[in-house]
Design an enzyme around this catalytic site. Structure first.
Site, PDB file in Angstrom:
ATOM      1  CE1 TYR A 153      -1.392  17.753   0.124  1.00 30.73           C
ATOM      2  CE2 TYR A 153      -1.631  15.488  -0.188  1.00 30.73           C
ATOM      3  CZ  TYR A 153      -1.009  16.537  -0.315  1.00 30.73           C
ATOM      4  OH  TYR A 153       0.017  16.507  -1.388  1.00 30.73           O
ATOM      5  CB  THR A 225     -12.391   3.904 -10.594  1.00 29.59           C
ATOM      6  OG1 THR A 225     -13.098   3.677  -9.475  1.00 29.59           O
ATOM      7  CG2 THR A 225     -11.075   3.294 -10.253  1.00 29.59           C
TER       8      THR A 225
END
Length: 326
Positions: A153, A225
């Protein structure tokens, strides 16, 4: 006012303000806290319905030894960037014009990952703060190094949505006198990022020197998170903490969520609650059956052994790595 009504009004205000401001609205408590992240923004739906979410509680007796896990490798050269008080966390972001990047490889990683940013999570006292828990125990703080899959990517924004896109390295932080040298660099500028929106440059940071002195770790497949909780993260949790002094921790706890004119609450307690494991496997490169593994300690069924002793009439804790009985 009923919480549901409040949330509807809050979402309405989000829509009115516009999508460009989503990152300004989420928090770690109340009706914009973790329980509502997945409802605020359709792109964050995994925060509510995902089954490979992070952080988790690591239960040592459920770890699976994987003999194929190699050592983790980080490039030695140093990086520079900017430390930001975002109002939710303290975040270090790499300079965009960086020419020599730090690559992360080895362990569970099938590709080379490029370091991008650091998140600092901590609590208002020494009994809480880390996002990941070990045997139910929360450390005073946790530092998370994020990188993206450079081989597949182009950048973090693309990689966070893609398979095997992100690596997260978790460093547990414990109170002690032996301050990690790279944490000393951060601590020296905490007072310059006291309020939301403040930032300060940090030069010549060695990520490799920030790591604890151990080759042992745990690893599992999880998520970021923070919103949008993308389930594209390979987590690596090192088996020893790094240390921060009481003085530096006190300075960290002086940081605020709001501006100088409206400081709001302290920035700490910025940890997402632990998530269900949902049958995921947590692997480790610690071989409990190998008595020749050079382990400095002691307990088989605990990741960190707690020792208490009295020093200058103060109770302190020392955490040692968890390894096999000799």
């Amino acid at each position: 006012m009923h919480a549901t009504t409040c949330f509807v009004l809050l979402v309405t205000s989000f829509l009115y303000v516009g999508c460009d401001n989503w990152q300004e609205w989420w928090t770690y408590d109340g009706i914009s806290g973790p329980a509502y992240w997945g409802l605020m923004n359709p792109q964050w739906s995994m925060c509510s319905r995902g089954r490979r979410q992070s952080p988790i509680n690591v239960e040592p007796d459920k770890l699976l030894f994987d003999p194929h896990l190699q050592h983790i490798h980080l490039d030695k050269h140093k990086v520079s960037g900017t430390l930001h008080n975002t109002g939710q966390s303290l975040v270090f972001r790499l300079d965009k014009d960086t020419k020599q990047h730090v690559n992360i490889s080895g362990g569970p990683l099938a590709y080379r990952y490029q370091f991008e940013e650091i998140y600092i999570h901590y609590g208002s006292d020494d009994q809480q703060g880390s996002e990941h828990h070990i045997h139910g125990y929360s450390f005073p703080a946790e530092i998370q190094l994020y990188g993206f899959n450079k081989q597949l990517y182009h950048n973090m924004s693309e990689a966070q949505h893609k398979s095997q896109g992100i690596v997260g390295i978790s460093l547990m932080v414990q109170i002690g006198e032996d301050l990690n040298p790279e944490l000393r660099i951060f601590a020296s500028v905490f007072n310059q990022v006291k309020f939301k929106g403040a930032s300060t440059p940090i030069k010549h940071l060695s990520l490799k020197s920030m790591l604890p002195d151990t080759e042992h770790f745990m690893t599992y497949e999880g998520s970021t998170t923070h919103p949008g909780c993308w389930e594209t993260t390979i987590w690596i949790i090192f088996n020893k903490p790094i240390y921060i002094t009481n003085q530096a921790m006190h300075m960290l706890r002086q940081l605020m969520q709001g501006s100088k004119d409206a400081p709001k609450a302290p920035l700490g307690n910025n940890a997402r609650p632990v998530q269900q494991l949902h049958q995921r496997t947590i692997r480790t490169n610690i071989n409990f059956r190998n008595a020749e593994n050079g382990c400095p300690s002691m307990e088989k069924k605990m990741h960190y052994k707690v020792n208490k002793w009295t020093n200058n009439e103060k109770e302190q804790r020392s955490f040692h790595s968890w390894h096999s009985l000799h």
